[in-house]
Write a protein that holds these residues in place. Structure first.
Motif, PDB file in Angstrom:
ATOM      1  N   GLU A 270       0.814  -1.219   0.000  1.00 45.08           N
ATOM      2  CA  GLU A 270       0.000   0.000   0.000  1.00 45.08           C
ATOM      3  C   GLU A 270       0.847   1.268   0.000  1.00 45.08           C
ATOM      4  OE1 GLU A 270      -2.498  -0.318   3.478  1.00 45.08           O
ATOM      5  OE2 GLU A 270      -3.067  -2.353   2.948  1.00 45.08           O
ATOM      6  N   ALA A 271       2.013   1.204   0.632  1.00 46.41           N
ATOM      7  CA  ALA A 271       2.912   2.360   0.713  1.00 46.41           C
ATOM      8  C   ALA A 271       4.334   1.874   0.969  1.00 46.41           C
ATOM      9  CB  ALA A 271       2.466   3.303   1.831  1.00 46.41           C
ATOM     10  N   TYR A 272       5.303   2.752   0.628  1.00 42.28           N
ATOM     11  CA  TYR A 272       6.713   2.412   0.753  1.00 42.28           C
ATOM     12  C   TYR A 272       7.473   3.555   1.420  1.00 42.28           C
ATOM     13  CZ  TYR A 272       5.662  -1.175  -2.725  1.00 42.28           C
ATOM     14  OH  TYR A 272       5.123  -2.234  -3.385  1.00 42.28           O
ATOM     15  N   ASN A 273       8.559   3.183   2.105  1.00 42.95           N
ATOM     16  CA  ASN A 273       9.423   4.183   2.720  1.00 42.95           C
ATOM     17  C   ASN A 273      10.834   3.618   2.806  1.00 42.95           C
ATOM     18  OD1 ASN A 273      10.186   6.548   3.944  1.00 42.95           O
ATOM     19  ND2 ASN A 273       8.889   6.319   5.735  1.00 42.95           N
TER      20      ASN A 273
ATOM     21  N   THR B 155       8.389   4.033  17.151  1.00 40.22           N
ATOM     22  CA  THR B 155       7.707   5.249  16.688  1.00 40.22           C
ATOM     23  C   THR B 155       7.417   5.174  15.191  1.00 40.22           C
ATOM     24  OG1 THR B 155       9.778   6.414  16.224  1.00 40.22           O
ATOM     25  CG2 THR B 155       8.879   6.649  18.442  1.00 40.22           C
ATOM     26  N   ALA B 156       6.554   6.055  14.742  1.00 40.96           N
ATOM     27  CA  ALA B 156       6.182   6.122  13.328  1.00 40.96           C
ATOM     28  C   ALA B 156       7.238   6.873  12.530  1.00 40.96           C
ATOM     29  CB  ALA B 156       4.834   6.823  13.185  1.00 40.96           C
ATOM     30  N   THR B 157       7.282   6.606  11.239  1.00 40.45           N
ATOM     31  CA  THR B 157       8.160   7.342  10.333  1.00 40.45           C
ATOM     32  C   THR B 157       7.311   8.179   9.385  1.00 40.45           C
ATOM     33  OG1 THR B 157       8.218   5.478   8.781  1.00 40.45           O
ATOM     34  CG2 THR B 157       9.985   5.597  10.410  1.00 40.45           C
ATOM     35  N   THR B 158       7.943   9.170   8.774  1.00 44.81           N
ATOM     36  CA  THR B 158       7.271  10.016   7.789  1.00 44.81           C
ATOM     37  C   THR B 158       7.913   9.774   6.423  1.00 44.81           C
ATOM     38  OG1 THR B 158       8.787  11.839   8.208  1.00 44.81           O
ATOM     39  CG2 THR B 158       6.754  11.783   9.503  1.00 44.81           C
ATOM     40  N   GLY B 159       7.330  10.361   5.394  1.00 49.35           N
ATOM     41  CA  GLY B 159       7.910  10.271   4.058  1.00 49.35           C
ATOM     42  C   GLY B 159       7.404   9.107   3.228  1.00 49.35           C
TER      43      GLY B 159
END
Length: 128
Positions: A50-53, A108-112
């Motif tokens: 669904e999403a990548y980082n 914790t969460a990451t952004t980007g």
């Protein structure tokens, strides 16, 4: 290190290779279909998420007076779980993990994050 990003709508490909660049600055802003990373003699593949980082972790060594790259993380989201390949450059190991969304990086969460696919079968692979 090198990485390849394949995009969903037109199957175009972006190839990058600088491990110091932890941002998605130069990549086109369109949904991602597949990411391949080549590092430490291994190839990690994530597809259908669904999403990548991705991010890098650096450390500053006072005695040496230098900053050094420690870890490279490749992450993908599916059903509130984050699939992670952590390339540990201090031990030359690749660690595979699955963590809950929002707890992927030291709890914790990451952004980007970049958009991927919805309702697709996922594929992960780590090869020599």
């Amino acid at each position: 290190m090198s990485y390849l990003i394949k995009y969903l709508n037109d199957d175009s490909i972006y190839i990058g290779g600088n491990p110091q660049n932890s941002k998605w600055n130069n990549q086109p802003n369109k949904p991602i279909k597949r990411i391949e990373y080549k590092l430490l003699g291994k190839t990690a593949i994530l597809e259908g998420f669904e999403a990548y980082n991705h991010l890098i972790e650096k450390g500053h060594f006072v005695m040496q007076g230098k900053e050094r790259l420690l870890n490279v993380y490749l992450m993908a989201l599916k059903n509130e779980n984050i699939y992670i390949f952590k390339f540990d450059l201090t031990t030359n190991e690749v660690i595979e993990q699955i963590k809950p969304k929002g707890k992927e990086y030291y709890g914790t969460a990451t952004t980007g994050w970049k958009e991927g696919l919805k309702d697709q079968e996922i594929y992960t692979n780590l090869t020599e």
